[in-house]
Design a protein around this motif. Structure first.
Motif, PDB file in Angstrom:
ATOM      1  N   THR A 135      22.837 -75.331 -29.801  1.00  0.00           N
ATOM      2  CA  THR A 135      21.512 -74.712 -29.853  1.00  0.00           C
ATOM      3  C   THR A 135      20.940 -74.653 -28.453  1.00  0.00           C
ATOM      4  OG1 THR A 135      20.460 -76.853 -30.231  1.00  0.00           O
ATOM      5  CG2 THR A 135      21.049 -75.568 -32.180  1.00  0.00           C
ATOM      6  N   HIS A 136      20.174 -73.617 -28.230  1.00  0.00           N
ATOM      7  CA  HIS A 136      19.509 -73.439 -26.941  1.00  0.00           C
ATOM      8  C   HIS A 136      18.117 -72.898 -27.207  1.00  0.00           C
ATOM      9  CE1 HIS A 136      23.094 -74.268 -24.617  1.00  0.00           C
ATOM     10  NE2 HIS A 136      23.763 -73.499 -25.465  1.00  0.00           N
ATOM     11  N   VAL A 137      17.244 -73.065 -26.236  1.00  0.00           N
ATOM     12  CA  VAL A 137      15.856 -72.638 -26.369  1.00  0.00           C
ATOM     13  C   VAL A 137      15.795 -71.121 -26.293  1.00  0.00           C
ATOM     14  CG1 VAL A 137      13.558 -72.789 -25.343  1.00  0.00           C
ATOM     15  CG2 VAL A 137      15.054 -74.794 -25.345  1.00  0.00           C
ATOM     16  N   TRP A 138      15.184 -70.509 -27.323  1.00  0.00           N
ATOM     17  CA  TRP A 138      15.068 -69.054 -27.342  1.00  0.00           C
ATOM     18  C   TRP A 138      14.205 -68.608 -26.163  1.00  0.00           C
ATOM     19  CZ3 TRP A 138      11.594 -65.141 -27.330  1.00  0.00           C
ATOM     20  CH2 TRP A 138      12.071 -63.880 -27.691  1.00  0.00           C
ATOM     21  N   GLY A 139      14.650 -67.599 -25.456  1.00  0.00           N
ATOM     22  CA  GLY A 139      13.906 -67.049 -24.332  1.00  0.00           C
ATOM     23  C   GLY A 139      14.159 -67.753 -23.019  1.00  0.00           C
ATOM     24  N   CYS A 140      14.996 -68.794 -23.024  1.00  0.00           N
ATOM     25  CA  CYS A 140      15.246 -69.530 -21.775  1.00  0.00           C
ATOM     26  C   CYS A 140      16.064 -68.672 -20.809  1.00  0.00           C
ATOM     27  CB  CYS A 140      15.953 -70.853 -22.058  1.00  0.00           C
ATOM     28  SG  CYS A 140      17.688 -70.712 -22.526  1.00  0.00           S
ATOM     29  N   GLY A 197      19.371 -63.643 -16.803  1.00  0.00           N
ATOM     30  CA  GLY A 197      19.021 -62.894 -18.000  1.00  0.00           C
ATOM     31  C   GLY A 197      18.149 -63.772 -18.881  1.00  0.00           C
ATOM     32  N   GLN A 198      17.898 -63.317 -20.096  1.00  0.00           N
ATOM     33  CA  GLN A 198      17.068 -64.076 -21.037  1.00  0.00           C
ATOM     34  C   GLN A 198      17.839 -64.253 -22.334  1.00  0.00           C
ATOM     35  OE1 GLN A 198      13.534 -62.079 -22.417  1.00  0.00           O
ATOM     36  NE2 GLN A 198      12.510 -64.015 -22.853  1.00  0.00           N
ATOM     37  N   PHE A 199      17.918 -65.495 -22.812  1.00  0.00           N
ATOM     38  CA  PHE A 199      18.635 -65.829 -24.033  1.00  0.00           C
ATOM     39  C   PHE A 199      17.832 -65.368 -25.241  1.00  0.00           C
ATOM     40  CE2 PHE A 199      19.374 -69.131 -27.371  1.00  0.00           C
ATOM     41  CZ  PHE A 199      20.646 -68.728 -27.718  1.00  0.00           C
ATOM     42  N   LEU A 200      18.485 -64.583 -26.135  1.00  0.00           N
ATOM     43  CA  LEU A 200      17.805 -64.065 -27.321  1.00  0.00           C
ATOM     44  C   LEU A 200      18.504 -64.469 -28.618  1.00  0.00           C
ATOM     45  CD1 LEU A 200      16.905 -60.453 -26.137  1.00  0.00           C
ATOM     46  CD2 LEU A 200      15.479 -62.508 -26.116  1.00  0.00           C
ATOM     47  N   GLY A 201      19.296 -65.514 -28.576  1.00  0.00           N
ATOM     48  CA  GLY A 201      19.970 -65.973 -29.781  1.00  0.00           C
ATOM     49  C   GLY A 201      21.464 -65.778 -29.668  1.00  0.00           C
ATOM     50  N   PHE A 202      22.141 -65.904 -30.819  1.00  0.00           N
ATOM     51  CA  PHE A 202      23.589 -65.793 -30.843  1.00  0.00           C
ATOM     52  C   PHE A 202      24.009 -64.535 -31.589  1.00  0.00           C
ATOM     53  CE2 PHE A 202      22.877 -70.348 -30.272  1.00  0.00           C
ATOM     54  CZ  PHE A 202      23.664 -70.569 -29.157  1.00  0.00           C
ATOM     55  N   SER A 203      25.125 -63.976 -31.176  1.00  0.00           N
ATOM     56  CA  SER A 203      25.632 -62.736 -31.749  1.00  0.00           C
ATOM     57  C   SER A 203      26.128 -62.962 -33.175  1.00  0.00           C
ATOM     58  CB  SER A 203      26.779 -62.206 -30.888  1.00  0.00           C
ATOM     59  OG  SER A 203      27.369 -61.094 -31.501  1.00  0.00           O
ATOM     60  N   GLU A 211      27.995 -60.529 -34.500  1.00  0.00           N
ATOM     61  CA  GLU A 211      29.224 -59.732 -34.532  1.00  0.00           C
ATOM     62  C   GLU A 211      30.401 -60.437 -33.857  1.00  0.00           C
ATOM     63  OE1 GLU A 211      28.477 -55.878 -32.928  1.00  0.00           O
ATOM     64  OE2 GLU A 211      26.667 -55.623 -34.107  1.00  0.00           O
ATOM     65  N   HIS A 212      30.129 -61.500 -33.126  1.00  0.00           N
ATOM     66  CA  HIS A 212      31.170 -62.212 -32.392  1.00  0.00           C
ATOM     67  C   HIS A 212      31.196 -63.653 -32.875  1.00  0.00           C
ATOM     68  CE1 HIS A 212      29.920 -58.812 -29.880  1.00  0.00           C
ATOM     69  NE2 HIS A 212      31.181 -58.776 -29.502  1.00  0.00           N
ATOM     70  N   SER A 213      31.847 -64.490 -32.123  1.00  0.00           N
ATOM     71  CA  SER A 213      31.862 -65.916 -32.424  1.00  0.00           C
ATOM     72  C   SER A 213      30.422 -66.425 -32.478  1.00  0.00           C
ATOM     73  CB  SER A 213      32.626 -66.653 -31.324  1.00  0.00           C
ATOM     74  OG  SER A 213      32.410 -68.035 -31.404  1.00  0.00           O
ATOM     75  N   SER A 214      30.181 -67.441 -33.279  1.00  0.00           N
ATOM     76  CA  SER A 214      28.812 -67.959 -33.435  1.00  0.00           C
ATOM     77  C   SER A 214      28.295 -68.603 -32.162  1.00  0.00           C
ATOM     78  CB  SER A 214      28.758 -68.969 -34.580  1.00  0.00           C
ATOM     79  OG  SER A 214      29.581 -70.081 -34.276  1.00  0.00           O
ATOM     80  N   THR A 215      29.132 -68.736 -31.148  1.00  0.00           N
ATOM     81  CA  THR A 215      28.693 -69.333 -29.894  1.00  0.00           C
ATOM     82  C   THR A 215      28.487 -68.307 -28.779  1.00  0.00           C
ATOM     83  OG1 THR A 215      30.984 -69.757 -29.302  1.00  0.00           O
ATOM     84  CG2 THR A 215      29.795 -71.544 -30.400  1.00  0.00           C
ATOM     85  N   VAL A 216      28.637 -67.032 -29.086  1.00  0.00           N
ATOM     86  CA  VAL A 216      28.462 -65.983 -28.078  1.00  0.00           C
ATOM     87  C   VAL A 216      26.974 -65.631 -27.984  1.00  0.00           C
ATOM     88  CG1 VAL A 216      29.007 -63.610 -27.444  1.00  0.00           C
ATOM     89  CG2 VAL A 216      30.765 -65.079 -28.428  1.00  0.00           C
ATOM     90  N   ALA A 217      26.424 -65.788 -26.790  1.00  0.00           N
ATOM     91  CA  ALA A 217      24.990 -65.578 -26.587  1.00  0.00           C
ATOM     92  C   ALA A 217      24.652 -64.096 -26.468  1.00  0.00           C
ATOM     93  CB  ALA A 217      24.548 -66.294 -25.313  1.00  0.00           C
ATOM     94  N   LEU A 218      23.486 -63.720 -27.018  1.00  0.00           N
ATOM     95  CA  LEU A 218      22.916 -62.400 -26.774  1.00  0.00           C
ATOM     96  C   LEU A 218      21.946 -62.562 -25.606  1.00  0.00           C
ATOM     97  CD1 LEU A 218      22.189 -61.159 -30.397  1.00  0.00           C
ATOM     98  CD2 LEU A 218      23.956 -60.364 -28.827  1.00  0.00           C
ATOM     99  N   VAL A 219      22.173 -61.769 -24.569  1.00  0.00           N
ATOM    100  CA  VAL A 219      21.406 -61.924 -23.339  1.00  0.00           C
ATOM    101  C   VAL A 219      20.754 -60.603 -22.970  1.00  0.00           C
ATOM    102  CG1 VAL A 219      21.538 -62.540 -20.896  1.00  0.00           C
ATOM    103  CG2 VAL A 219      22.963 -63.740 -22.554  1.00  0.00           C
ATOM    104  N   ARG A 220      19.457 -60.670 -22.637  1.00  0.00           N
ATOM    105  CA  ARG A 220      18.715 -59.484 -22.200  1.00  0.00           C
ATOM    106  C   ARG A 220      18.787 -59.397 -20.687  1.00  0.00           C
ATOM    107  NH1 ARG A 220      13.410 -57.918 -20.501  1.00  0.00           N
ATOM    108  NH2 ARG A 220      12.775 -60.091 -20.421  1.00  0.00           N
ATOM    109  N   ASN A 221      19.214 -58.241 -20.208  1.00  0.00           N
ATOM    110  CA  ASN A 221      19.225 -57.980 -18.775  1.00  0.00           C
ATOM    111  C   ASN A 221      17.782 -57.767 -18.337  1.00  0.00           C
ATOM    112  OD1 ASN A 221      19.238 -56.475 -16.269  1.00  0.00           O
ATOM    113  ND2 ASN A 221      21.427 -56.181 -16.588  1.00  0.00           N
ATOM    114  N   LEU A 222      17.311 -58.532 -17.374  1.00  0.00           N
ATOM    115  CA  LEU A 222      15.912 -58.463 -16.960  1.00  0.00           C
ATOM    116  C   LEU A 222      15.572 -57.170 -16.224  1.00  0.00           C
ATOM    117  CD1 LEU A 222      15.389 -62.158 -15.789  1.00  0.00           C
ATOM    118  CD2 LEU A 222      14.840 -61.125 -18.004  1.00  0.00           C
ATOM    119  N   HIS A 223      16.566 -56.498 -15.671  1.00  0.00           N
ATOM    120  CA  HIS A 223      16.310 -55.255 -14.929  1.00  0.00           C
ATOM    121  C   HIS A 223      16.278 -54.037 -15.842  1.00  0.00           C
ATOM    122  CE1 HIS A 223      16.581 -57.351 -11.161  1.00  0.00           C
ATOM    123  NE2 HIS A 223      17.720 -57.899 -11.560  1.00  0.00           N
ATOM    124  N   THR A 224      17.138 -54.032 -16.869  1.00  0.00           N
ATOM    125  CA  THR A 224      17.243 -52.845 -17.725  1.00  0.00           C
ATOM    126  C   THR A 224      16.665 -53.051 -19.117  1.00  0.00           C
ATOM    127  OG1 THR A 224      19.411 -53.488 -18.581  1.00  0.00           O
ATOM    128  CG2 THR A 224      19.372 -52.160 -16.553  1.00  0.00           C
TER     129      THR A 224
END
Length: 174
Positions: free
Chosen positions: A3-8, A33-39, A41-54
């Protein structure tokens, strides 16, 4: 499950390093980037990350999490202190979800997906396209050589004398 802090803040490893290449000593090794949870569609440990520029959200495999938000603001700390925090984050918070896999003969059978293009600068995109084109040309030349070898063998078998006729029965061979 981790587990990780959402938005970290999340640091995504530079694509060159993901591909096993080296970077000049003073270049940044990761992009924030910014952590937005886990994917899902992939392994439960693959992070969804928001690119801060785009603002684009993509799954990322090679990431470091700053769950305590230690790298968000620079409140006058020296670069040595920031480097110490970053090094500590790399040691304590690094998650590597996917590794290259090789068979028993040492042949690569799986390679993690490359960094999404949205995380690349324009020169890095051009370099990736150039590398892909180079790989395609190598594969094309390899296929052409295989086809030439097949044609050469076929021609050689047509030009060689036919094998001797075999006897139809044991009586004829005496």
């Amino acid at each position: 499950m981790r587990t990780h802090v959402w938005g970290c803040p999340v640091y995504v490893l530079d694509p060159k390093l993901q591909d096993g290449k080296k970077l000049p000593k003073w270049n940044r090794r990761a992009r924030m980037g910014q952590f937005l949870g886990f994917s899902r569609e992939h392994s439960s440990t693959v992070a969804l990350v928001r690119n801060l520029h785009t603002g684009y959200v993509s799954p990322q495999y090679h990431v470091v999490f700053d769950d305590n938000f230690q790298t968000v603001f620079n409140d006058g700390k020296t670069s040595e202190e920031v480097d110490k925090i970053c090094n500590q984050l790399f040691v304590e918070s690094r998650d590597c979800y996917v590794q290259e896999e090789y068979d028993d003969d040492g042949v690569l059978i799986y390679s993690p997906p490359p960094l999404d293009e949205v995380w690349l600068s324009e020169p890095e995109r051009r370099e990736r396209r150039h590398e892909l084109e180079k790989q395609r040309n190598i594969q094309r030349r390899h296929r052409e050589r295989e086809i030439e070898e097949i044609h050469r063998r076929m021609k050689k078998s047509r030009d060689s004398p036919p094998p001797p006729q075999l006897a139809e029965s044991d009586v004829e061979s005496d």
